[in-house]
Design an enzyme around this catalytic site. Structure first.
Site, PDB file in Angstrom:
ATOM      1  CG  HIS A 125     -99.350   6.569  61.415  1.00 56.58           C
ATOM      2  ND1 HIS A 125    -100.238   7.172  62.267  1.00 56.58           N
ATOM      3  CD2 HIS A 125     -99.830   7.138  60.344  1.00 56.58           C
ATOM      4  CE1 HIS A 125    -101.224   7.903  62.122  1.00 56.58           C
ATOM      5  NE2 HIS A 125    -100.949   7.761  60.503  1.00 56.58           N
ATOM      6  CG  ASP A 127    -102.165   8.736  57.446  1.00 56.00           C
ATOM      7  OD1 ASP A 127    -102.055   9.358  58.654  1.00 56.00           O
ATOM      8  OD2 ASP A 127    -101.238   8.293  56.767  1.00 56.00           O
ATOM      9  CB  CYS A 136    -102.499   6.795  64.758  1.00 52.00           C
ATOM     10  SG  CYS A 136    -101.321   5.451  65.586  1.00 52.00           S
TER      11      CYS A 136
END
Length: 227
Positions: free
Chosen positions: A116, A133, A186
């Site tokens: 990620h 995030d 991501c």
């Protein structure tokens, strides 16, 4: 209209870049970095971005921000954070030779957490460290690690201790920034957080923009300039 023509031309270039060819063919080379066709293919829909793409894109942001009217930006490579974690300040002390971090407005830290991508942003002007995030996970520890790094850098380079009480560390909540709705975007979210933040712009994009952003990034990397 000419604009449509150029859009069609861009579309053709992107399609060609995604097409067949030698995986190790170099599609773009700058900033002492090389991007191959195989790297470019990570920008296809639903693929995970790799270090090469992210480092090249971060370099493009830094380059753009040298222009007038933009904040001064330093971007660390994706290899910085793992090195800092594994070896502490000593391991990365030399990464800022010739760079005074405290003369920058913004410092971008791309962070790879196993599968990620996330982003740390140090705003030297505001004395804030923020964590972005796209899956809404908390990054308080990461903010603390980055402050600790900055503290050691300040002591080492400027012989000056930072006052922790003057700094704000903040892990962005999921309602504060756009969130991804799949398991593959991501890296693009992280790059676009960095793009908007480095222009001091509110982050207004959504998951729906991802296919367009991916194509745009292909063009930008091949032409070594941001649109």
């Amino acid at each position: 209209s000419p604009f449509n023509c150029s859009l069609q031309a861009m579309e053709r270039e992107v399609t060609a870049a995604f097409g067949k060819g030698e995986p190790d063919e170099i599609m773009s080379s700058a900033f002492k970095l090389k991007v191959t066709r195989e790297d470019i293919h990570t920008l296809r829909n639903l693929c995970w971005l790799n270090d090469e793409i992210i480092n090249f894109y971060m370099s493009l942001l830094v380059e753009r921000n040298k222009k007038e009217g933009y904040p001064a930006v330093h971007a660390f490579s994706t290899f910085f954070y793992p090195k800092l974690i594994s070896g502490g300040y000593k391991a990365v002390k030399r990464w800022t030779r010739g760079v005074d971090l405290f003369k920058q407005d913004l410092i971008l830290v791309p962070i790879h957490l196993r599968v990620h991508w996330t982003l740390g942003v140090i705003d030297v002007r505001q004395k804030t460290i923020k964590y972005f995030d796209s899956m809404g996970q908390k990054g308080h520890k990461i903010c603390e690690t980055l402050f600790q790094y900055l503290q050691e850098e300040s002591c080492e380079k400027n012989n000056l201790e930072l006052n922790f009480s003057e700094w704000t560390l903040h892990s962005m909540e999921s309602h504060e920034i756009p969130q991804q709705l799949n398991g593959s975007d991501c890296g693009v979210f992280m790059c676009k957080y960095a793009d908007y933040v480095s222009r001091d712009k509110p982050i207004t994009f959504t998951q729906d923009h991802m296919p367009y952003f991916r194509k745009k990034m292909v063009w930008e990397i091949i032409h070594q300039q941001l649109l």
